[in-house]
Design a protein around this motif. Structure first.
Motif, PDB file in Angstrom:
ATOM      1  N   ASP A 462     -45.746 -83.646 157.594  1.00  0.00           N
ATOM      2  CA  ASP A 462     -45.720 -82.302 157.012  1.00  0.00           C
ATOM      3  C   ASP A 462     -47.128 -81.774 156.808  1.00  0.00           C
ATOM      4  O   ASP A 462     -47.440 -80.625 157.160  1.00  0.00           O
ATOM      5  N   ARG A 466     -46.191 -79.656 159.961  1.00  0.00           N
ATOM      6  CA  ARG A 466     -45.031 -78.830 159.632  1.00  0.00           C
ATOM      7  C   ARG A 466     -45.278 -77.851 158.494  1.00  0.00           C
ATOM      8  O   ARG A 466     -44.741 -76.736 158.499  1.00  0.00           O
ATOM      9  N   ARG A 469     -46.973 -74.933 160.013  1.00  0.00           N
ATOM     10  CA  ARG A 469     -46.021 -74.244 160.888  1.00  0.00           C
ATOM     11  C   ARG A 469     -45.101 -73.320 160.086  1.00  0.00           C
ATOM     12  O   ARG A 469     -44.869 -72.169 160.462  1.00  0.00           O
ATOM     13  N   ASP A 470     -44.609 -73.831 158.969  1.00  0.00           N
ATOM     14  CA  ASP A 470     -43.656 -73.060 158.171  1.00  0.00           C
ATOM     15  C   ASP A 470     -44.343 -72.016 157.291  1.00  0.00           C
ATOM     16  O   ASP A 470     -43.788 -70.947 157.033  1.00  0.00           O
ATOM     17  N   TYR A 471     -45.552 -72.311 156.838  1.00  0.00           N
ATOM     18  CA  TYR A 471     -46.258 -71.455 155.883  1.00  0.00           C
ATOM     19  C   TYR A 471     -46.721 -70.142 156.510  1.00  0.00           C
ATOM     20  O   TYR A 471     -46.566 -69.066 155.933  1.00  0.00           O
TER      21      TYR A 471
END
Length: 477
Positions: A462, A466, A469-471
């Motif tokens: 994370d 990840r 990527r999500d932020y």
């Protein structure tokens, strides 16, 4: 002085480099190493990526623009002609090769050999004696198709590159890369420092003319300025921009209206020099307005705080800025930073934010500050950014990770970036990942964390990939 590319454990730059426990090795080799790279802040050339530049030789790709190396060479007494001057590229490289053995215990020693190994398979230490051979070998490889810029990025498994771009930039190279269907996401980041740099009225007026030219807006008032900047924020957004970035000594806070902002703007346009406090107030008003624009677009704003820039006026005159004459500043950060962010949060207009400090004395300030404005709306909405500039080395990274761990939530961290002008700098992500895994592995070995590889491995993945990527929302584009 020769070493194999993957020498046995315990020798320099082995496959277990920096990994001091069995659990750290599991975390790195089984989890961190495989994750793609999202480089959300760098100073790479979008032109070079869009046109897939081929470098002529190792000096061109490795030494040009790298003020870390330049500072080391100057310290060793290397004349400027071999650094930024008229010497040949091969002569400049040889001077760097002469310098490298003297950089032991500086991160340059690690980075140099990681980069030679990861890109060129070089299995020797760089020294005065090995310099000619390494220069010839690497320069030869650079003529191969997969050693052009995109090939270099592919070798490091880079998925996203966010360049640093002025509001007046055309973004034509980002557009070209997208039109070509480039697998790599090449995205702009909005860096409007010049838009509020009113210290020098002459330079500022020249900048406003450029901003007028790209927006078609006549900038005669402060409101005109904000309209022009909002125009460019929208343009960047249309072209995939989802971040801004600001390089500041410190953030500012004043009661709104302390100075008549339109009168200040008019005074600058008239060629007058503002007082120190008036300059700070102008920046505060401009930054506040920009921050609200970012929030409206769902962007992330980045603040790089604490650099003391251009300290050597003689060399600034000779070489210009960003040539290796900046240092850590000792500016007061906490109070104005808290008030600046609180002012935005009060109206629920605080965007996702990353704070970077250059003075390590501010680590705990930043680590605790971010928690004041995490409101549950976004995972890790306000971030304590990775070790930056002079702190992106082993000790600096460890201290940043420890401060964040002890006073915040490390598992929400969006991880590392290069902040680099060199296409050979991506092993810095590997360096960070090894350091991260080693710290967690040390805690497991000490019985301070459970030996739960599944959970800790997920946490490492994370942080390395990840979370970013999500932020940032890049993959929604």
């Amino acid at each position: 002085m020769e070493h194999l590319l993957k020498p046995k454990t315990g020798t320099f730059l082995s496959e277990d480099f920096l990994l001091q426990s069995d659990f750290a090795k599991k975390l790195y080799h089984g989890h961190a190493a495989k994750m793609p790279i999202i480089d959300y802040h760098c100073h790479l050339s979008p032109h070079d990526i869009a046109h897939n530049r081929q470098f002529t030789n190792l000096t061109e790709v490795w030494l040009a623009g790298d003020h870390y190396k330049w500072r080391a060479m100057r310290t060793l007494g290397v004349p400027e002609k071999f650094i930024t001057g008229e010497s040949t590229d091969q002569e400049k490289f040889q001077k760097w090769a002469d310098t490298v053995p003297y950089t032991m215990r500086n991160p340059l020693y690690h980075w140099t050999h990681l980069e030679l190994q990861r890109y060129f398979g070089v299995d020797k230490l760089l020294t005065a004696e090995t310099g000619p051979e390494i220069y010839e070998s690497a320069s030869y490889q650079l003529q191969e198709e997969d050693f052009r810029v995109r090939g270099l990025l592919h070798k490091m498994n880079v998925e996203v590159v966010c360049t640093t771009d002025d509001p007046t930039d055309s973004l034509e190279y980002h557009q070209l890369a997208k039109k070509e269907g480039l697998a790599l996401k090449l995205l702009p980041a909005f860096r409007p420092d010049k838009a509020y740099a009113v210290e020098n009225p002459t330079d500022y007026h020249a900048y406003l003319l450029k901003l007028e030219a790209v927006t078609g807006i006549s900038i005669r008032t402060f409101e005109d300025l904000l309209t022009a900047l909002e125009n460019r924020v929208a343009y960047f957004h249309e072209n995939g921009g989802r971040l801004s970035d600001h390089g500041l000594e410190q953030l500012y806070f004043f009661p709104h209206g302390k100075y008549p902002i339109e009168k200040l703007f008019a005074s600058v346009l008239a060629g007058n020099t503002l007082s120190i406090e008036e300059i700070a107030y102008f920046k505060f008003e401009a930054l506040t307005a920009l921050a609200k624009m970012y929030h409206a677009k769902g962007w992330t704003q980045q603040y790089h705080l604490g650099a003391l820039r251009n300290t050597n006026e003689r060399m600034l005159r000779v070489l210009g800025p960003d040539t290796g004459f900046d240092s850590i500043g000792d500016f007061t950060q906490a109070t104005a930073l808290a008030k600046f962010m609180n002012n935005l949060d009060n109206s629920d207009q605080l965007a996702k934010t990353i704070l970077y400090n250059l003075n390590p004395a501010d680590n705990e300030v930043m680590a605790t500050m971010v928690g004041n404005f995490n409101d549950g709306s976004v995972k890790g909405k306000v971030q304590f950014g990775s070790g930056w500039w002079y702190l992106d080395q082993k000790d600096g990274m460890e201290k940043q990770i420890n401060a964040l761990s002890h006073m915040g939530i490390l598992s929400c961290f969006v991880g590392m970036l290069t902040d680099s002008r060199s296409f050979l700098s991506f092993p810095r992500h590997e360096y960070f990942r090894r350091i991260l895994c080693n710290l967690i592995g040390k805690d497991v070995a000490n019985g301070e964390l459970p030996a739960d590889e599944a959970w800790l491995g997920q946490m490492v993945e994370d942080i390395c990939y990840r979370n970013a990527r999500d932020y940032f929302g890049f993959y929604e584009l």
